[in-house]
Every structure is written in structure tokens, then in C-alpha cells.
Design a protein around this motif. Structure first.
Motif: not given
Length: 103
Positions: A54-56, A59, A62, A64, A75
């Protein structure tokens, strides 16, 4: 036999009130009771077991967190939830590979 990768993420509610778990991108929500732990399982669609991220990149999850809720971005191409003993929390499997001892 499933050729991709499998990832598991433990989510524990150590608080005193229920915590809302949302699994994205499906927007499914589940309550996690105080002292309850659930396992989010996702499967990589890639034969080499890699993840889109997602951000990296690469992975499988993620996370939150907010005071009363947790959002998990899985993912993989599907997800399912279980308790620590492996018992399904939700009957929907989002077309995940056959569940066995390693699912």
C-alpha cells in the motif's frame, strides 16, 4: 495446491470496550470484543508470493489505528478472519484458496 503466499496478522483488543475492525478494500466491519484476538488472513495472487503493498511495496498489510477502531488493508486478492484456534469468524471467504491447516 495454492501457489501464492499467505500472510496472517493478529489483531488484539486489550481495551475494555469493543473495537471495530474494518478490512479494506472490502469495507467489511467486525467487532472485536475486549480481550479477544482475531487473525486476518490474506493470500497473494502472485505465484512468487509477493504483495502489491500500500504505502511500501511487498507488504501484505497496512494498519491504521484510531481510539475505537482499526483498519487493516489486506493487499492480497482475498481475506478471511479466524480466532486464535483457527475457527472462522466470518463465513465469507472472498473466494480465498481452500482453507486447510495452513489457510
Amino acid at each position: 495446491m495454492f501457489a501464492g503466499g499467505t500472510a496472517r496478522l493478529l489483531i488484539r483488543n486489550s481495551g475494555e470496550v469493543p473495537l471495530e475492525l474494518t478490512v479494506e478494500p472490502w469495507a467489511d466491519t467486525y467487532p472485536i470484543l475486549p480481550e479477544q484476538t482475531c487473525v486476518v488472513v490474506t493470500h497473494s495472487p502472485a505465484e512468487d508470493g509477493s504483495w502489491s503493498g500500500t504505502l511500501r511495496g511487498d507488504e501484505p498489510f497496512q494498519v491504521d489505528h484510531r481510539p475505537d477502531s482499526v483498519t487493516v488493508w489486506a493487499n492480497g486478492d482475498c481475506f478471511h478472519l479466524s480466532d486464535m484456534a483457527g475457527k472462522a469468524i466470518d463465513g465469507a471467504d472472498w473466494q480465498c484458496p481452500a482453507r486447510g491447516p495452513d489457510s
